[in-house]
Design a protein around this motif. Structure first.
Motif, mmCIF file in Angstrom:
data_model
loop_
_atom_site.group_PDB
_atom_site.id
_atom_site.type_symbol
_atom_site.label_atom_id
_atom_site.label_comp_id
_atom_site.label_asym_id
_atom_site.label_seq_id
_atom_site.Cartn_x
_atom_site.Cartn_y
_atom_site.Cartn_z
ATOM 1 N N PRO A 165 0.809 -1.148 0.109
ATOM 2 C CA PRO A 165 0.046 -0.157 -0.188
ATOM 3 C C PRO A 165 0.909 1.435 0.009
ATOM 4 O O PRO A 165 1.802 1.207 0.799
ATOM 5 C CB PRO A 165 -0.806 0.044 1.261
ATOM 6 C CG PRO A 165 -0.829 -1.610 1.444
ATOM 7 C CD PRO A 165 0.479 -1.892 1.261
ATOM 8 N N TRP A 166 0.453 2.497 -0.755
ATOM 9 C CA TRP A 166 1.323 3.459 -0.718
ATOM 10 C C TRP A 166 0.238 4.636 -1.372
ATOM 11 O O TRP A 166 -0.055 5.080 -2.458
ATOM 12 C CB TRP A 166 2.357 3.359 -1.641
ATOM 13 C CG TRP A 166 3.403 4.564 -1.784
ATOM 14 C CD1 TRP A 166 3.548 5.468 -0.831
ATOM 15 C CD2 TRP A 166 4.404 4.807 -2.827
ATOM 16 N NE1 TRP A 166 4.613 6.254 -1.134
ATOM 17 C CE2 TRP A 166 4.995 5.911 -2.232
ATOM 18 C CE3 TRP A 166 4.777 4.389 -3.854
ATOM 19 C CZ2 TRP A 166 6.123 6.414 -3.091
ATOM 20 C CZ3 TRP A 166 5.737 4.794 -4.709
ATOM 21 C CH2 TRP A 166 6.307 5.862 -4.268
ATOM 22 N N ARG A 167 -0.483 5.315 -0.497
ATOM 23 C CA ARG A 167 -1.521 6.319 -0.406
ATOM 24 C C ARG A 167 -0.765 7.712 -1.057
ATOM 25 O O ARG A 167 -1.545 8.266 -1.856
ATOM 26 C CB ARG A 167 -1.873 6.633 0.866
ATOM 27 C CG ARG A 167 -2.903 5.398 1.295
ATOM 28 C CD ARG A 167 -3.800 5.895 2.564
ATOM 29 N NE ARG A 167 -4.359 4.930 3.098
ATOM 30 C CZ ARG A 167 -5.142 4.982 4.208
ATOM 31 N NH1 ARG A 167 -5.204 6.155 5.088
ATOM 32 N NH2 ARG A 167 -5.704 3.928 4.800
ATOM 33 N N LYS A 168 0.441 7.618 -0.750
ATOM 34 C CA LYS A 168 1.100 8.859 -1.336
ATOM 35 C C LYS A 168 1.486 8.867 -2.811
ATOM 36 O O LYS A 168 2.159 9.974 -3.327
ATOM 37 C CB LYS A 168 2.309 9.362 -0.474
ATOM 38 C CG LYS A 168 1.919 9.737 0.952
ATOM 39 C CD LYS A 168 3.292 10.098 1.657
ATOM 40 C CE LYS A 168 2.872 10.453 3.136
ATOM 41 N NZ LYS A 168 4.111 11.016 3.892
ATOM 42 N N TYR A 169 1.263 7.590 -3.373
ATOM 43 C CA TYR A 169 1.768 7.580 -4.864
ATOM 44 C C TYR A 169 0.954 8.354 -5.848
ATOM 45 O O TYR A 169 -0.028 8.309 -5.806
ATOM 46 C CB TYR A 169 1.460 6.131 -5.336
ATOM 47 C CG TYR A 169 2.255 5.722 -6.535
ATOM 48 C CD1 TYR A 169 3.685 6.242 -6.992
ATOM 49 C CD2 TYR A 169 1.462 4.966 -7.479
ATOM 50 C CE1 TYR A 169 3.940 5.743 -8.103
ATOM 51 C CE2 TYR A 169 1.747 4.633 -8.776
ATOM 52 C CZ TYR A 169 3.056 4.901 -9.094
ATOM 53 O OH TYR A 169 3.439 4.785 -10.369
ATOM 54 N N GLU A 170 1.648 9.169 -6.553
ATOM 55 C CA GLU A 170 1.038 10.080 -7.465
ATOM 56 C C GLU A 170 1.686 10.065 -8.981
ATOM 57 O O GLU A 170 2.486 11.117 -9.037
ATOM 58 C CB GLU A 170 0.804 11.311 -6.776
ATOM 59 C CG GLU A 170 0.040 11.681 -5.664
ATOM 60 C CD GLU A 170 -0.334 12.891 -5.223
ATOM 61 O OE1 GLU A 170 0.354 13.990 -5.668
ATOM 62 O OE2 GLU A 170 -0.888 13.280 -4.238
ATOM 63 N N PRO A 171 1.637 9.127 -9.591
ATOM 64 C CA PRO A 171 2.222 9.022 -10.878
ATOM 65 C C PRO A 171 1.924 10.038 -11.869
ATOM 66 O O PRO A 171 0.638 10.643 -11.931
ATOM 67 C CB PRO A 171 1.812 7.721 -11.412
ATOM 68 C CG PRO A 171 0.499 7.397 -10.756
ATOM 69 C CD PRO A 171 0.475 7.732 -9.394
#
Length: 351
Positions: A98-104
């Motif tokens: 899980p990685w909520r901060k992921y903003e590709p």
């Protein structure tokens, strides 16, 4: 079926997490024309058919090494642009983490946005329908299956890269959502001096050479090859790609063409073709929703009587095509060094 897909993807993610821890040609024009006819002979052979594989098969074929997380698929800037990927540390590559901060970064190159006939439309804008793409299967003439098995779809019902995050969403320079299939021919001969094989002084094994080209898009040396068109055989792809590299420099007469075609026909037989790799490619063009998979085939001239007669030299002004010694120190495009290593293993050659 969806349950099987999820289970397969979960197993793949676990594998990733665990394993990432660890002759007389007188000028260059004639020489380059040989490359073209080398491919024409191959295209005229009908032995190579599209690979038939079930849903969720084994991962890579003939890789020879454990599956690793992609690296070049996370490099910046994205090829042909100044676009920087969202940084993805090794520990966050897998979608299972899980990685909520992921903003590709959402990026699609202008050439793809222009809507060429070989590219998919942006289904996010057009929406999904019963007539929309069918992923994880043969969709008409478009092969949307992956060598890695069935892949998941994201919240937009678009394919999710089975090897994990890349820092860029959409398609970048790739035309298809999901797998974009390619073909890479590894054309080899033995390095010889006075007719004898050259033995490497450290390994004690003979040295293989392969036909290398310098890519126009990035300037890196690579195995010649390209993308497979919809419904196209791999042999036809190889012919087309070699032809595009050499056509502008071709000056051979019809008689020369016929002789060259006869000369190289034997090397492109089913018996001499050896598959060295089939699977996902760690390519800098990959994104979260589109990636490259390839079939790498080795065509070897053991005696030097056919393809081995190409007299290519570094700096050839007829085009950036040359014979290169195969060695572990070679710096090549994408995963091409891995393919060459497999070729050396086939022939017990120096690496």
């Amino acid at each position: 079926m969806m349950g099987v897909c999820i289970l397969c993807t979960a197993v793949l993610a676990c594998c990733i997490w665990i394993r990432h821890r660890y002759s007389d040609l007188r000028d260059g024009v004639q020489a380059l024309s040989l490359v073209l006819f080398l491919s024409v002979s191959l295209a005229q052979s009908s032995w190579y058919k599209p690979v038939s594989y079930p849903v969720c098969p084994a991962l890579h074929r003939n890789m020879g090494t454990p599956l690793m997380i992609h690296v070049k698929a996370r490099s910046s800037p994205y090829p042909g642009s100044r676009v920087k990927r969202f940084p993805v540390p090794d520990g966050y590559v897998s979608w299972s983490i899980p990685w909520r901060k992921y903003e590709p970064v959402d990026y699609t190159a202008d050439i793809i946005k222009a809507g060429p006939e070989w590219a998919d439309p942006d289904f996010r804008k057009e929406g999904q329908s019963e007539q929309g793409p069918r992923f994880n299967t043969l969709d008409g003439r478009i092969d949307r299956r992956s060598f890695l098995g069935c892949y998941e779809l994201d919240e937009d019902k678009l394919p999710r890269n089975p090897m994990g995050r890349t820092g860029i969403a959409s398609r970048g320079l790739l035309g298809k959502w999901g797998p974009n299939h390619a073909a890479d021919p590894i054309v080899t001969r033995w390095k010889r001096e006075a007719g004898e094989k050259v033995i490497h002084e450290l390994s004690g094994k003979p040295i293989l050479q392969f036909v290398a080209i310098k890519r126009k898009d990035c300037g890196e040396w690579a195995i010649p090859g390209g993308m497979v068109d919809d419904g196209e055989l791999v042999s036809a792809t190889l012919k087309r790609e070699f032809g595009e590299e050499a056509l502008d420099s071709l000056t051979a007469s019809k008689l020369e063409k016929d002789l060259l075609r006869t000369l190289f026909q034997s090397v492109f037989s089913k018996e001499k073709a050896k598959e060295v790799f089939a699977g996902y490619v760690d390519d800098p063009r990959n994104t979260d929703n589109a990636w490259i998979e390839t079939v790498a085939m080795n065509f070897h001239d053991d005696t030097g009587d056919s393809v081995g007669q190409l007299d290519l030299q570094s700096g050839d002004d007829a085009g950036c095509v040359q014979w290169s010694d195969i060695d572990r120190k070679l710096q090549l495009y994408a995963m091409h060094s891995h393919f060459l290593k497999r070729a050396t293993e086939l022939w017990d050659a120096h690496w």
